[in-house]
Each structure stands twice: as C-alpha cells, then as structure tokens.
Motif scaffolding. Structure first.
Motif, PDB file in Angstrom:
ATOM      1  N   GLN A  76       0.827  -1.205   0.000  1.00 35.98           N
ATOM      2  CA  GLN A  76       0.000   0.000   0.000  1.00 35.98           C
ATOM      3  C   GLN A  76       0.861   1.254   0.000  1.00 35.98           C
ATOM      4  N   ASP A  77       0.209   2.389  -0.270  1.00 34.95           N
ATOM      5  CA  ASP A  77       0.943   3.637  -0.475  1.00 34.95           C
ATOM      6  C   ASP A  77       1.399   4.245   0.848  1.00 34.95           C
ATOM      7  N   LEU A  78       2.418   5.101   0.746  1.00 33.96           N
ATOM      8  CA  LEU A  78       2.913   5.887   1.877  1.00 33.96           C
ATOM      9  C   LEU A  78       2.708   7.365   1.551  1.00 33.96           C
ATOM     10  N   ILE A  79       2.625   8.186   2.607  1.00 35.56           N
ATOM     11  CA  ILE A  79       2.482   9.642   2.416  1.00 35.56           C
ATOM     12  C   ILE A  79       3.842  10.294   2.643  1.00 35.56           C
ATOM     13  N   PHE A  80       4.223  11.205   1.737  1.00 34.43           N
ATOM     14  CA  PHE A  80       5.395  12.053   1.973  1.00 34.43           C
ATOM     15  C   PHE A  80       4.885  13.480   2.185  1.00 34.43           C
ATOM     16  N   LEU A  81       5.305  14.100   3.303  1.00 37.28           N
ATOM     17  CA  LEU A  81       4.895  15.474   3.609  1.00 37.28           C
ATOM     18  C   LEU A  81       6.126  16.311   3.912  1.00 37.28           C
ATOM     19  N   SER A  82       6.095  17.577   3.518  1.00 41.18           N
ATOM     20  CA  SER A  82       7.125  18.492   4.025  1.00 41.18           C
ATOM     21  C   SER A  82       6.425  19.742   4.534  1.00 41.18           C
ATOM     22  N   THR A  83       7.058  20.425   5.508  1.00 39.94           N
ATOM     23  CA  THR A  83       6.419  21.599   6.112  1.00 39.94           C
ATOM     24  C   THR A  83       7.159  22.865   5.713  1.00 39.94           C
ATOM     25  N   GLU A  84       6.512  23.996   5.954  1.00 38.89           N
ATOM     26  CA  GLU A  84       7.114  25.286   5.601  1.00 38.89           C
ATOM     27  C   GLU A  84       8.384  25.561   6.397  1.00 38.89           C
ATOM     28  N   ARG A  85       8.568  24.852   7.523  1.00 37.87           N
ATOM     29  CA  ARG A  85       9.796  25.035   8.309  1.00 37.87           C
ATOM     30  C   ARG A  85      10.826  23.948   7.992  1.00 37.87           C
TER      31      ARG A  85
END
Length: 1121
Positions: A76-85
């Motif tokens: 199944q899929d994974l989530i990649f996130l990045s933040t403004e900091r």
C-alpha cells in the motif's frame, strides 16, 4: 484575570484545502482520498455511499507539499509530507490502531540559502528512486531511496536556473529526470530537463529542452508511459512535447489553477482555472505517439486549488477560494438554458470552507444573548457571507401553553396498512401531569387538539407510554401496567404489583411502580423496595418471566441493545442498566435478571435517567445524575456486557433526562436540563453540542405527517414543536454573493449590514476589470436592499458604523477608500464616504450625505468618543462632525499624528489608541482633547509586520504578524524610568500557524451567569484558512496549572511525523526563534478529553490530580466555544 496570560483555542478548524491525493493508503484494496487543510491531514475512504471520514489528524507544522508513493516491496501507499519550516516525514497507516505511523522523518533546513519565492516543490521519482525538493533558490535537494525503500542521506545539487516556477519528475527515463519550468532575466519562460547522476551527485543534460514558451506558462504535467513527455499549460496555449513531437492548441486567455489525471496512461486530464471553469484535456494518440490535443469545457465548480479523480467519474474539487466539492462527471450534459446547456458536472456533496476570512462582524441577531459571527469569505465568484452560530438551533413550528408537565411520549395510530399494523408517522402526543395524563392529536387542519384514547388511564400520572408489538399501546402508571389495542382503543390486559405481605404496618398495598422501560416485546418495571420485574408483551397478554430484588430503591432503568431504525444489528434486549438510590449503577442480564456488575459512581447524587444506545456502531450506556453530571460507558458486548471507558462530563446544574431521537437517518441523544445538550458521535467519539433553548425539562421526538422529523420540548410552561438544525458544533449558513466581500459592519439601529464587495470580470480587456460596491443587506433575510458603486480604480479599505456628538439621533455608515490606478505605487488619494440608511415607506436605501477627500488610502476607521479616528497612509487623524452654516454636516480635521510607515490597523479604547504598523509593530498613542492633539506614549521596538491588533485591557495589547505568530505587549505605566515608560514590553509570544486578518470583541457562546469559563473576556479571530479562534484571558494560577498540563500532555501525546509541539508553538520569523510564553495552546489542552481512559489517567498522574477533576476543568474551558 490577567491579560498577560491568554488561552488560544480553535472554535472552527481550518477548512481551506491546500493539497489532495488519491491512492491505496489504508489497505491495498481501499481507495482513499487524503486531504490537507494547512495544519491538518484528513483521510477518507471511498464507499458506495460516498466519502467516509476515517481520521483527522492535527499536524505540528504548516504542510507545504504532499505526495503519495509506493516504495519497492510495499502493498500500500505511503504519504510524503514536508512543512514550511523544512521538516519532512513519511507516514504509513496502521490498520490495527487506526493511527498514522511515522516511517521516516528529518530536518531539511540549510544554514545558507534564500527561500524560494514560488513556494516549496516536493516531488517523487515515478520509479521511487529518490525524493526531490526545491526549497532554496539555486539548490535542488535529493533524498535517495534504495531498493528496500529505505531513505538515505540528502545532498544538494546546484541549479543554474534561479527563478524556478515549478519542477516535475518525468516518466520512463533510465535515470531519474526532472523538467524545470523557469523564467529568465528578460521574463521569457523556458523548460529544461536534467538527468540526475546519483553516483557523482550531479546533473547531466536531459533528453530535451524548449525555449520561449507562452509568457503565462505556470503548470507542467508529466505524462506517464507509454506516451511519456510533458504538457505545459500557459495562459493562451497548451503544449505537449517529448523531444520529438510537439502539439500546441490555443485556449481562451485564463490562469490554470489545478490539474488532475483521469486515466493511469495519462491520456485524459482535468484542468480548472481562476473562474472555476472545469475543462477536459485529451491527448489524441496513435501507436503510443501523441498526434494532437483536444480541450472540452465541462462546466463550473468552485475555483479549485486541487483536483483528485476518485473513481467512476467522481472527482474531489479541493478549494482555497470557496467550498470544496465532490462532483460527478456526466456522459451527457444536464439540460438547461444558456450556459447550462453544456454542463457535464453534477455536484454530489459540498464541504464548507470559510476561508479566506478577510473580515467579520460579531452581531447578536436573535436577541438571545448569543453572538453570531458573520464572515466575509471566499474569493472572486465564490465570495459569500457566512453566518456562524454556536450550538444547534430549533426552528419552531408550533407552541402551546402547558404548565406542570411531568413527561411526554409520541404514539403512532394503530390499524394502518403497514406491516406491523402501525403507521410510519406519529399521530398522538401523550402528556402527563401529577395525577393526570392527556392525549393531544393532530386534526384535519393539521392542528394539535385534545382527544381521548378510551383504554388509557387519564386520572393517573404516566411513567411510560409506547407503541408495542401486535398493534398495541402500553401505558405504565404508578399503580398498574395497561395494554391497549391501538386500533379499537380497548383495554385488553392490565397488571398490578401485588401488595407486600411482609406484615409491616402501613405497607399493605403500598408497593408502587417507580420506573419502567420497554422494547417492542419486553417490559421491565421497577417496584418500590428495590424489586425488578421482567415481562413479555404478547398479543393481549402480559407474561411475567422473572423477578429480582436490588440492594436499594431503583431510581432509573433502561434495557438494551434496542433495535434502532437505520442501525444494521437487529437486537434482542440482553441486559438492563439500573441506577440505584445508593449511588451505584447495576448491570443485569435478561431474561434472568442476574447481576453482571455493580459500579460505584463515587458521588452523593442520585442517578435520574439511564439510556442504552448505539451511536456509529458503538454501544454506550449513559447515566445522568440529579446535578447535571453525565457518566458515559462503552458496553463491551464480547465480554458479558461489562461497562468500560468510564467518563464523566458536566452538562448542566439541574436534574437531567436522556432521550434517543433520530434525524437525517442517524441517532443522537437529547439531554434535557437547564442547559439542553445534544450528544452525538463523530469519528467514533462522543461530542456535546448545546441547544439554543433555555431550560428544557422534557423532550420527545414527534414525527407527524404535518410535522415531519420534529421534536417536542417542554420549556418553562410551554410546549414547543420544532425541527432541529444539522447536528454539529457550529451552525453555518451561506449567503452567496457572486462577488468577493472585503469589509463588513453591522448597524443595530437600522437592522442592516453594510458590506464592501469587489466584482471581478476576468474576460474584460480593460485595465480596471474590478468594480467595487457598498451593499446594504438586511440582517434577518440577508437580502441586498440597496447598493452604491464606487469610482473606477477606487477600492473600499475600511468601514464603521457610528453616531457623532451633537448629531446623536443619526447612525451613519462610513466607508474609507483608496484610489489605486495602475501607474501609482502607493495610493495618493482616497475618500471618506458618509452614508445614512433611510426608510421611505418601506423602501430602504443607502444615501450618500457627505464625501471627504484625503491624501492617501483610508486603511481604517474607528468611532472615537463622538468623533472619527482615521488611519490614512502613515498618519493617524481625528475628525469631528460639524454643521455648516446652511445646516448640512461635514467632517473637519481636528488633529493628526505622523510617525508610522503605514498605519494599517488602528483600535481605540477611551482616549488611548493602539496602532499596528506595516513594519514597526505596535505603538500606543493618547488623544488629549483639551490640547486637541495626539501624542505617542510608548512603542514596541521589535520589527513586526502586523496583520491585526486589539486591546486586551488598558495596558496590554494583542498583535498578529505575517509569520503566523501572535504576541502581546504591556505598557510599563508604573515605571519610574521615562525610558521604560516609553517602551511596550513583550509579555507573550506564540506561533499560531495561521494568518489572522481580524480580531473582534465577542463570544460565540451564550453568557451563562453560573458557569466559570464564560465569565472570561474573549476575543474572536478569523484567518485566511477559514479558522475561527478564541483568545481568552487567564488568571496567573490558572495559567500555571495549564502550562504544566501542556508539558504533561506532550509527554503522553507524540506529534505525527516526529514533530515537536514545543518547537511548533515557538515564536518563529525570519529574524528570531523563541520559545512560546504567556499563551496556552487550547487545542492541545482540549485534546485531553479525546484520550483513551488509560492515557487520561497517565496525564492526571503526571499532574498529580484526579482525572475527573482535570476533565471538569478542561470541559469548562471547552465551553468557551
């Protein structure tokens, strides 16, 4: 209360959708929609009935990029996130706990580098070989992924292209390859491709480049294999190329805001533009080569910020500009005139978005002592007013005076054609008094009138009335149980408790029925002396099955699980829950009445009402006490009906009764007391929402043909029948305007709002494609009564309603404007327009009575002790209202103060004036009427780019600035040193993570004199993401206790993605990072109420407090909103 300490909490979560993706995240067969709303991640499951919410997770950061990917060997899929900091994380879903698990995470910040102007880019190679990030100008950061899916150390590669618009990975390349759309120093746009050599950590020339694209090119769409290549979308053309073939089509000039892929092979795409027009782009191909492009208009939606194609023609349109929508694409257009002839879009569901809240007004529209917030929301044609009210409203349909009511039930008529011999609608309302029971029925004229049911005992108080099996009516009085034929109204059977033979004097015949409960076929009655009798209800018969004696008198009783309409499980009652006079709750099994468990409540108040019900599939047992407290338990059905997960909440101060009711196909519980409350379930959590009624003593659902889905209430000495609003914490009503509202003000005296709006025409070829209006809107119907058009290039900047000294009988609307022609950098002139609302024989109009020219933009207007306080460019001015010789009135300048860069935000209190400057933070001025002058008293010497400002008290001021922080400053008025008196001392700082546009004084909840929390002074704020929040001042000892609770909660609750709450809430801007102080994060504090019992106990232990006492204190704070 000290204004140096403040509690900040969200009353309405962010609703602005910034990102969305579709994939198999929760399991390999699920289709999930993952939606990001700036600081929250919401995960939905696509079912046959639409989108089902699975989880909603707060995130300690503003999310900048979102991608789904499937690393090698994963199902199944994974989530990649990045933040403004510059934090990133990889998240997976744990099906066992239903929680997000952090697989990887880290900090991507570089010590040097200029952040990109066009926002972060976070992309993943289609073959999962690497993650690419463009965070700083001139640098491309790469995080390699190996064949097992593990992330390796990141490195940077130099980018020659400085002004990057967007970057994408291309499909079907031997080495990972990126396409960069960039602008050169002469403003021409080009696309260049690079292959990435992982071994040498450098770029190599890519397969193709293309120069001199459409000047408005802003989107690259990489096309999957077998076609490959890329599409570039501009303002006037759409172009496809793959290094060999090129296809271009012209389009009507527009700006494309979002795209979504439909087919996995990339042959069809959806495009949405700035007007909300949805297009279908088709790649015409033969032999895996693209030979042309086709564009078809499908219809109108909200202006999209994200498009996600789900399945079977269903698309999620996420919007930052208006409401998000779930739409279906149709094969044939819906019929209609004009534009609708070619509409291929059907809206299935709408998700409310309040963002961006540019301005709002707090008005008491229903005169119940409760503020309502009216916001200016939405952009362009999605602009609207939103009327927001806390709690659940009752829309009254009928009322009758009925003093002395002791109970109420609805009954269906018998003998109808439906299967069980009973009609689907209620016909009768049974009302009982001390020593009497009356029947009300709906007559031919749809009115309620008194009638009779012959078999009912009308000279006794009823304890229970209900329709039961075999077309019968059951009535229980203190003396007997009666079974009546529902069609003929004949008494068919009765049962009386036998007299006690214990020989106690005076006890003969004194056994009475004290409480009763039933389902279709089962009746349970409680008798005096703690006896319990279980009977079966048969056709014309009451058959006693078993008896038991409890250790104390029974005060309340319920059986379960009951069969609930719309709930899948057909239930045979298997247990009973009894409240006893010895302050215990007893669970006993049916039919043998054997005691399963006894729970000591640990209070000295008698249970008054018990209820067993199933909400969202969870079986609950609720016990309400005589002092307004409620205990809730989850029933463990697998484990012999043991009561688990005990929680206690305070819902009022008077005895409470619980009733189950259904509305819109789902079940909820009504708790009637001095603070009526609806208990409902959302995401399998119990939530409590107050009902906008004063004290309610009894309630019954009443689903009559004339009054469908209604409820009947006894309030004071009146019976009210009405429908109930949608069950949610905040009730939001939308008033579409079709143009963007910018400023709003309420005038109580004329019962109107004045709203400044902007109408945008994107198809206009003129320089000035915006028209500004002032609209007068009725505060009850929200109809536009009158409108006034401003001049070309004239924009409304501020608005106020006020009366002037020497002219108190008139209340005026004043509008501050600025002229902004395209050749001027800074507005050099503006106007103050004075309007009066006039009523000529019912025709209400907005009349311009005076216009005052000023040298600059009128950024704000304030009513100021009978005068007018104005911020014009860098000046703060006071105007008085004076009469000319011929009798008309005009504004005359009295005094002014210069010392600002731009005086954007001005607030006043008495003679004190607080100014929020464009760059120079907060300054405090004072107006001296005797001298006719404004003087500077003190200022904050920090550099803050202000977005809003307000008084907390005479000496403490609250500010919001453009890096999403709140801060408070205090005046050193008692200091002996002149230097210190001139300085505003920072006393609090906090990273809110939201761009605040306005603070206003007010409260969303009814001010109840006896509740502790609502005595707090509160401010409401509105933000770009659609958040409505509350700031409340705290006493120093309360602040200390809550600060400790924050630290304890952070030990127990860990942030998703390994992010730290402490770092997230630290004051953060380009110049400094400092730990938060003086502010308490109410969202974290109130998350305590959602914890599992064992984690609650863990926090209470760390706090060295009793868990119930801690819950009570947190609930009191939660009542602020």
């Amino acid at each position: 209360m000290s204004s140096s300490y403040n509690y900040v909490v969200t009353a309405h979560k962010p609703t602005n959708v910034t990102h969305s993706v579709v994939g198999n995240f929760t399991s390999k067969d699920d289709i999930n929609l993952i939606v990001v709303k700036c600081t929250r991640v919401e995960i939905y499951l696509l079912t046959a009935d639409g989108l089902q919410p699975l989880t909603d997770v707060p995130f300690y950061g503003r999310i900048a990029t979102l991608e789904l990917f499937r690393s090698p060997g994963e199902e199944q899929d994974l989530i990649f996130l990045s933040t403004e900091r510059y934090h990133f994380c990889v998240l997976a879903y744990d099906a066992a706990t239903g929680e997000l698990v952090t697989r990887a995470g880290g900090d991507m910040q570089d010590r040097i580098g200029r952040p990109t102007d066009n926002g972060q880019v976070g992309i993943i190679d289609p073959e999962c070989r690497m993650i690419g990030l463009h965070l700083y100008d001139g640098l491309f950061k790469i995080i390699p992924i190996d064949s097992t899916g593990k992330l390796h150390d990141a490195f940077n590669i130099r980018l020659e292209e400085l002004n990057v618009i967007t970057i994408k990975f291309l499909y079907g390349c031997d080495k990972p390859t990126i396409a960069i759309l960039y602008q050169d120093t002469k403003s021409a746009k080009h696309i260049r491709t690079y292959s990435i050599n992982l071994r040498d950590k450098e770029f190599e020339p890519g397969p193709w480049d293309h120069s001199n694209l459409d000047m408005g090119a802003n989107v690259i769409i990489p096309v999957p294999t077998p076609l490959g290549g890329a599409i570039v979308v501009g303002e006037q053309t759409i172009m496809y190329f793959d290094g060999k073939a090129t296809s271009v089509i012209p389009i009507k000039q527009t700006i494309t805001k979002a795209y979504g892929i439909i087919d996995p092979d990339g042959s069809r795409y959806l495009l949405s533009d700035i007007t909300g027009t949805l297009h279908l782009l088709v790649l015409v191909h033969t032999d895996q080569k693209v030979v042309g492009l086709k564009l078809q208009q499908l219809g109108r939606t909200s202006v999209a910020s994200t498009l996600s194609y789900l399945d079977n023609g269903v698309v999620f349109v996420g919007s930052s500009y208006g409401d998000s929508q779930l739409i279906r694409l149709l094969a044939t257009p819906q019929g209609g005139m004009g534009e609708d002839q070619n509409n291929f879009v059907e809206v299935l569901e709408t998700f409310v978005n309040l963002g961006p809240i540019v301005d709002f007004s707090v008005a008491e529209l229903e005169h119940q002592g409760q503020g309502q917030v009216v916001t200016c929301s939405g952009v362009y044609a999605d602009g609207s007013l939103r009327v927001i009210r806390n709690g659940i409203g009752i829309n009254e349909q009928a009322s009758i005076e009925l003093p002395g009511v002791k109970g109420m039930w609805s009954l269906k008529a018998g003998g109808s054609s439906s299967g069980d011999g009973q009609s689907a609608f209620d016909k009768y309302l049974l009302v009982t008094f001390v020593g009497a029971t009356r029947v009300l029925a709906i007559n031919e004229e749809d009115e309620l009138e008194e009638t009779e049911i012959a078999g009912l005992e009308s000279e006794e108080q009823s304890l229970l009335c209900a329709n039961v099996a075999s077309d019968q009516i059951l009535q229980v009085t203190p003396k007997e149980v009666r079974l009546i034929n529902a069609s003929s109204h004949v008494l068919v059977e009765s049962w009386k408790p036998e007299a006690s033979s214990s020989g106690n004097e005076g006890s003969i015949g004194s056994i009475r029925i004290t409480a009763a409960t039933c389902t279709e076929n089962v009746l349970l009655v409680a008798l005096s002396q703690g006896q319990l009798v279980h009977m079966e209800l048969q056709a014309g018969k009451l058959v006693e099955k078993s008896r038991a004696t409890m250790p104390a008198e029974i005060s309340c009783i319920d059986i379960g699980p009951k069969t609930q309409e719309g709930v899948q499980q057909q239930s045979t009652p298997a247990f009973a829950c009894l409240g006893l006079w010895n302050m215990t709750v007893v669970v006993c099994s049916l039919p043998d009445l054997r005691t399963i468990s006894t729970i000591t409540l640990g209070v000295d108040v008698i249970p008054r009402s018990s209820l067993i019900c199933r909400l969202e599939g969870v079986l609950y047992c609720m016990v309400a006490l005589g002092d307004g407290h409620l205990f809730t338990f989850v029933v463990d059905e697998q484990n012999g009906f043991q009561l688990t997960d005990r929680k206690k909440v305070s819902l009022g101060t008077q005895p409470m009764t619980l009733k189950l009711f259904a509305t819109n196909g789902s079940h909820h519980v009504f708790a009637a007391s001095d603070r009526p409350t609806v208990i409902y379930s959302s995401n399998r959590k119990l939530l409590y929402s107050n009902v906008n009624l004063r004290e309610v003593t009894h309630m019954s659902s009443f689903n009559a043909e004339a009054f469908p889905e209604c409820l009947a209430f006894i309030q004071d000495e009146t019976m009210v029948i009405g429908t109930i609003d949608q069950i949610q914490k905040l009730h939001i009503r939308t008033i579409p305007l079709g143009e963007q509202p910018r400023r709003i003000c309420h005038q109580k005296e004329s019962h109107t709002f004045a709203v400044c709006t902007v109408s945008s025409d994107f198809e206009s070829t003129k320089d000035d494609n915006e028209i500004n209006y002032v609209r007068l809107i009725d505060d009850q119907t929200f109809e536009t009564l009158s409108k006034f058009q401003l001049d070309s290039y004239e924009h409304a900047c501020s608005i106020v309603s006020c009366a002037f000294e020497k002219d108190e009988k008139h209340h005026y609307y004043l509008i501050g404007t600025a002229y902004a022609p395209p050749d001027e950098v800074e507005p050099a002139r503006g106007r103050i327009l004075v309007f009066l609302v006039t009523n000529n024989n019912g025709s209400i109009s907005l009349d311009l009575v005076h216009s005052k020219e000023v040298k600059g933009a009128v950024y704000n207007l304030n009513s100021f002790n009978g005068k007018l306080l104005v911020g014009v460019n860098s000046k703060v001015q006071v105007f008085r209202w004076q009469q000319r010789e011929e009798g008309s009135w005009e504004l005359a300048n009295e005094c002014s103060h210069h010392n600002h860069i731009l005086a954007l935000y001005v607030q006043s209190r008495g003679d004190f004036i607080v100014v929020g400057d464009l760059m120079k933070s907060i300054s405090l001025l004072v107006y001296k009427p005797e001298e006719g002058a404004i003087e500077l008293l003190a200022c904050d010497f920090n550099t803050n780019w202000m977005t809003a400002v307000h008084f907390l008290d005479d000496d403490t001021y609250l500010g919001a600035e453009n890096s999403f922080n709140l801060f408070s400053v205090k005046r050193n008025s008692d200091s002996a040193s002149e230097d210190l008196r001139q300085k505003l001392e920072p006393v609090g700082q906090f990273h809110l993570g939201e761009f605040v546009n306005r603070f206003r004084k007010g409260s969303l909840v009814m001010q109840l004199p006896e509740s502790g929390s609502s005595a707090m002074k509160t401010l409401i704020f509105g933000t770009v993401n659609g958040v409505i929040g509350i700031v409340a001042s705290l006493a120093p000892e309360k602040y200390k206790m809550l600060h400790k609770l924050e630290q304890c909660l952070n030990q127990v609750i860990k942030g998703v993605g390994g992010l730290s709450h402490q770092k997230w809430r630290s004051f953060y801007n380009e110049r400094k990072v400092e730990e938060a102080s003086g502010f308490i994060d109410g969202d974290l504090i109130e998350s305590y109420l959602d914890l599992r019992k064992e984690r609650m106990d863990q926090v209470a232990q760390l706090m060295d407090m009793d868990a119930e006492e801690l819950s009570k204190q947190v609930e009191e704070l939660a009542r602020l909103h």
